[in-house]
Design a protein around this motif. Sequence first.
Motif, PDB file in Angstrom:
ATOM      1  N   ARG A 141      19.598 -67.885   6.980  1.00 38.46           N
ATOM      2  CA  ARG A 141      20.390 -66.358   6.612  1.00 38.46           C
ATOM      3  C   ARG A 141      20.189 -66.302   5.205  1.00 38.46           C
TER       4      ARG A 141
ATOM      5  N   TRP B  25       3.294 -52.548  15.165  1.00 35.58           N
ATOM      6  CA  TRP B  25       3.873 -52.938  14.081  1.00 35.58           C
ATOM      7  C   TRP B  25       3.514 -52.624  12.700  1.00 35.58           C
TER       8      TRP B  25
ATOM      9  N   ALA C 226      10.163 -59.817  11.531  1.00 37.91           N
ATOM     10  CA  ALA C 226      10.445 -59.231  13.076  1.00 37.91           C
ATOM     11  C   ALA C 226       8.821 -59.012  13.903  1.00 37.91           C
TER      12      ALA C 226
ATOM     13  N   ARG D 296       9.268 -50.005   9.188  1.00 39.54           N
ATOM     14  CA  ARG D 296      10.816 -49.951   8.782  1.00 39.54           C
ATOM     15  C   ARG D 296      11.427 -51.232   9.375  1.00 39.54           C
ATOM     16  N   ARG D 297      11.137 -51.916  10.520  1.00 36.88           N
ATOM     17  CA  ARG D 297      11.984 -52.870  11.082  1.00 36.88           C
ATOM     18  C   ARG D 297      11.696 -54.138  10.851  1.00 36.88           C
ATOM     19  N   TRP D 298      10.661 -54.367   9.965  1.00 39.20           N
ATOM     20  CA  TRP D 298       9.930 -55.655   9.596  1.00 39.20           C
ATOM     21  C   TRP D 298      11.239 -56.864   9.254  1.00 39.20           C
ATOM     22  N   ASP D 299      12.432 -56.420   8.649  1.00 41.45           N
ATOM     23  CA  ASP D 299      13.380 -57.135   8.294  1.00 41.45           C
ATOM     24  C   ASP D 299      14.433 -57.011   9.127  1.00 41.45           C
ATOM     25  N   LYS D 300      14.423 -56.337  10.162  1.00 42.04           N
ATOM     26  CA  LYS D 300      15.573 -56.644  11.172  1.00 42.04           C
ATOM     27  C   LYS D 300      15.745 -57.707  11.916  1.00 42.04           C
ATOM     28  N   PRO D 301      17.007 -58.122  12.281  1.00 41.04           N
ATOM     29  CA  PRO D 301      17.073 -59.245  12.960  1.00 41.04           C
ATOM     30  C   PRO D 301      17.024 -59.735  14.513  1.00 41.04           C
ATOM     31  N   GLU D 302      17.109 -58.527  14.927  1.00 43.12           N
ATOM     32  CA  GLU D 302      17.231 -58.437  16.638  1.00 43.12           C
ATOM     33  C   GLU D 302      15.839 -59.119  17.189  1.00 43.12           C
ATOM     34  N   THR D 303      14.643 -58.727  16.854  1.00 45.87           N
ATOM     35  CA  THR D 303      13.470 -59.416  17.532  1.00 45.87           C
ATOM     36  C   THR D 303      13.401 -60.980  17.136  1.00 45.87           C
TER      37      THR D 303
END
Length: 414
Positions: A236, A48, A303, A53-60
């Motif tokens: 949220r 990580w 994430a 790039r994906r630190w604030d994506k919700p999926e994880t």
Amino acid sequence: MIRAWRLRWAAERQFANVRRVLDGGSAASPTFGTTTLDRDDVQIARRWLRDRRRWDKPETVQQYERQFAVWNGSRHAFAFMGGRVALGAALHCMDLGDGDEIIVPGYTCVVVANAVKHAGAKVVYCDIELDTYGADVRSVEQAISPRTRAIVIQHLYGLVCRDYEALLALAERSGIVVVEDCAHATGAEFKGRKVGTRGKVGFYSSEQSKPMNTIQGGVVVTDDDRLAARLKEFQRNAPFPNADFVEALLYNVILQYYERKHPQRWLLGDLAEILYGDYRLVSTSNEELRGQKPAHYGCRMPAPIAALGINQLRKLDRYNTLRRSTAKRWDGWCKEHGYKPATVVPDSVPIFLRYPVIVEPARKLDRSWGKSELQVEVGEWFKGSLHPLSGAHPGCPQASMAVEQCINFPCLMG
Ligand SMILES: *Cc1c(COP(=O)(O)O)cnc(C)c1O
């Protein structure tokens, strides 16, 4: 940044190590390695750190929450930047605040009382019992007033609290909401159900000294669909912690693994300190000791921390089994030395985050006997009624006694 003073410090430690080995001793640090972090967690942290790039994506995060809820037997779980943050979110979403009184055991962490104060509610302390260090039901009964809206009950050291059912019944009778502080007890069970599932909400911590370790982090669970909708909305709208903080958390995973777990930690721990020492985080800041909010108060979990949480959750049952088996050693030690072994209430499965024992005050004041006699670091939880502040509440005699006399042994060995 590599700093000269750290190089000097490491050189001195390594010289001392060499001297110990030449004297016939061992170079490895004593077994205060109470971390559940392993090489796989370090790999996750490094991965990580390389890809931001994906630190604030919700999926994880959603995946972590789903897995935690299923594992815990809860309908809903929401991840935040700490147990204290999860508690604060829960109080907010239950509309607890101005003019409300919330009962809190007078033997807890300062951050628990702070969360209640940050919500705008008044903290009313109750005393604890000395079997499992939970809220004493008789003391709670006396603390209830017409303004009481909630009680925080706790399962300390990973023991299910003695008065669990009596407290739930009292709260029910009195129309009071129960918040379960499970910061020490992720995975402990009572009558076949995980603790934290009997109150209106339960919260858990993955701070670095807790059953799961993501350096900092927390989860709040509830079975109440309406409250869950509020929490989802709150989450949220919650900010993410800033990237520097997340980066530091990930470096702390690496630091801690090499300092406390790696078989060559006597050397690699010092190297990790030289390389990453600047990132070291404390869990409770000086501002918090003064009753202020920490920088990431109210923040949701990003994430990378959830990815660590998923991995830690996968290993949690195995580590909890290990903790229970070490506890047997401490049971034996207690019997041998004339102390009362830890209380496991009927129908409960504890997890023994640490093994608590009441000893003479002098043995708590100076705990160096642990290293020389037992080769372990004897813990001082709690140092005061509002750990890590010292001092005890005058109205809580049993809590005062625990503050003076309760020590604890580690249950995960290096
Ligand atoms: C650590 C702790 C908390 C707070 O959890 P964080 O994740 O550190 O915010 C709450 N209650 C108890 C009893 C704790 O030990």
